[in-house]
Design an enzyme around this catalytic site. Structure first.
Site, PDB file in Angstrom:
ATOM      1  N   CYS A 154       0.866  -1.175   0.000  1.00  0.00           N
ATOM      2  CA  CYS A 154       0.000   0.000   0.000  1.00  0.00           C
ATOM      3  C   CYS A 154       0.908   1.232   0.000  1.00  0.00           C
ATOM      4  O   CYS A 154       2.038   1.164  -0.463  1.00  0.00           O
ATOM      5  CB  CYS A 154      -0.948  -0.019   1.198  1.00  0.00           C
ATOM      6  SG  CYS A 154      -0.125  -0.102   2.797  1.00  0.00           S
ATOM      7  N   VAL A 155       0.463   2.332   0.543  1.00  0.00           N
ATOM      8  CA  VAL A 155       1.240   3.572   0.484  1.00  0.00           C
ATOM      9  C   VAL A 155       2.508   3.490   1.322  1.00  0.00           C
ATOM     10  O   VAL A 155       3.546   4.034   0.950  1.00  0.00           O
ATOM     11  CB  VAL A 155       0.375   4.765   0.950  1.00  0.00           C
ATOM     12  CG1 VAL A 155       1.190   6.059   0.929  1.00  0.00           C
ATOM     13  CG2 VAL A 155      -0.846   4.907   0.059  1.00  0.00           C
TER      14      VAL A 155
END
Length: 470
Positions: free
Chosen positions: A27-28
């Site tokens: 993810c981020v």
């Protein structure tokens, strides 16, 4: 930042090697692994790697915190070194779900439904907080609000309130979209279903009690069957169950109706069947269940306010660790719809602040540069409502900061429950959280906030210094 491939190789080694990886995505900020056996993870090695800022397991996924920007490079290097194919986040989740028991799957399902709605709900909460500041009496002037004294601000506050209320007024539409998508149906039909349950032709749910008292509840009369024409504004259970039924009916029909008739028949029949079931069976039953649950929570915390504060405030951090905290978002929304405010969310805000305070204290306890930097950045993140870096990167790793944070959160929560502190909405669960609290409750909330800041910091600092001395 230049990537050290040796550190990526160490990450691969620490998670048990390529043979232990069922799927991996990112993810981020985090690498997200679906591991075949989490017992093979070498946490000591993992935590010694310079680019790793923490790790934790949640909902069957083992997540390694790397940081924004760098995680993409680490992910690409990991795939190249391990000679494996990357997966999407959905594929990683599906691989991880296989290891969960039925209860964990149910909790994860609720999280999957409500997490996508958080940006809209939190934004609405912040805007409602600004409206509370403008319209709350006694904040700027004794016995008067700012808009009472300065009438030119009244319409400005009204526009803010309209924008803020939109997410809550049309909440069933948002839940319908997210829930039907999660259950495998068409999210557009889910949105239509949710909006259908709050159609303007229906009696507004917030006026139902008064309509019952006055004997003015409208009804449909179907072949001798009287069905109350009531909406489900702010309700969670009716639209959740209806969304599940809609997704299953749509899936059933889509498999059996030929392609040439699917567009004409699947959606209309699905909505018609689910709509009738929603207004005749699902809605009335779940409406009663939701109100009973709400009354039970309110009675419990009214009768045992100290015990309720100790348990919920103290144990909320453990709910975050297990992922169960997402289930209480539905309870908060139900309390707001039924009683006009929630007494649970203010305790969440204090729990986040406590975790940040404990992490901040570790910066003064340790001399290790990496931990000092992580303690500061994760504390700031927790003070702004994001606790995972503080909890999993610092506090749980050393245990006593986590326990200290739970103690501070529990004491602060007791102050809130004894003072009947409520939030008008869900907002940012940290220092800005006071904006979501009713202005008349700011006094005890700020006292609770001070406890949540001081107690975990002092306990962590003293315990840390004692452990170092020993």
């Amino acid at each position: 930042m230049e990537l050290n491939k040796r550190e990526v190789e160490q990450i691969l080694q620490a998670v048990g090697g390529r043979d232990n990886i069922a799927a991996v995505s990112h993810c981020v900020t985090r690498l997200r692994f679906a591991l075949k056996d989490e017992r093979q993870v070498d946490k000591t090695l993992l935590e010694s790697i310079g680019i790793v800022k923490g790790s934790f397991s949640s909902n069957g996924e083992f997540q390694v915190v790397i940081g924004q920007g760098l995680v993409n490079k680490v992910y690409d290097a990991l795939l190249n070194i391990a000679d494996i194919t990357g997966a999407t986040r959905q594929e990683t989740k599906e691989a991880a779900v296989k290891k969960l028991n039925p209860f964990q799957r149910a909790v994860k399902t609720l999280g999957d439904i409500f997490i996508p709605l958080l940006p809209a709900i939190v934004t609405a909460g912040l805007l409602m907080g600004i409206n509370n500041v403008l319209t709350g009496k006694g904040i700027f002037y004794p016995d008067a609000s700012l808009v009472d004294v300065h009438q030119q601000w009244k319409d400005f506050a009204g526009i803010i309130n309209l924008i803020a209320n939109t997410a809550f007024v049309f909440l069933p539409g948002l839940i319908g979209w997210s829930a039907v998508k999660r259950f495998g149906g068409s999210e557009l039909l889910g949105m239509v279903l949710g909006l259908m349950l709050i159609h303007p032709d229906l009696l507004n749910a917030w006026g139902y009690a008064q309509a019952v008292a006055e004997g003015k509840v409208p009804y449909w009369h179907l072949f001798g069957w009287d069905i109350a024409k009531i909406g489900y504004q702010g309700q969670v259970l009716p639209v959740l169950i209806s969304s599940y039924v809609l997704a299953k009916v749509e899936t059933y029909l889509a498999k059996r109706i030929p392609d040439m008739f699917r567009l004409l028949l699947v959606a209309p029949i699905s909505l018609l069947v689910t709509g009738f079931l929603s207004f005749t069976v699902i809605g009335p039953l779940t409406f009663g269940v939701a109100n009973a649950l709400t009354s039970g929570f309110v009675t419990l915390f009214d009768t045992f306010s100290i015990l309720g504060g100790l348990l919920y405030g103290g144990l909320y951090a453990l709910l975050v660790v297990t992922g169960m905290h997402h289930t209480f978002l539905a309870v908060d929304l139900q309390l707001i719809a039924s009683t006009g405010g929630t007494f649970l969310w203010p305790m969440l805000a204090l729990s986040n602040i406590s975790q940040g305070s404990a992490a901040l204290a570790m910066m003064f306890v340790t001399r290790e540069e990496k931990l000092r930097g992580m303690s500061l950045t994760s504390a700031v993140s927790a003070f702004l409502g994001i606790t995972e870096p503080a909890m999993f990167g610092v506090n749980i790793r050393y245990r006593y900061p986590f326990v200290s944070a739970m103690i501070g959160s529990a004491i602060g929560a007791v102050i809130l429950t004894m003072s009947k502190v409520k939030a008008a909405s869900i907002g940012v669960g940290g220092l800005p959280g006071f904006l979501s609290i009713f202005p008349e409750h700011w006094g005890p909330f700020f006292i609770g906030m001070a406890v949540a800041l001081l107690v975990p910091f002092l306990l962590t600092f003293l315990l840390g210094k004692t452990r170092k001395a020993q």
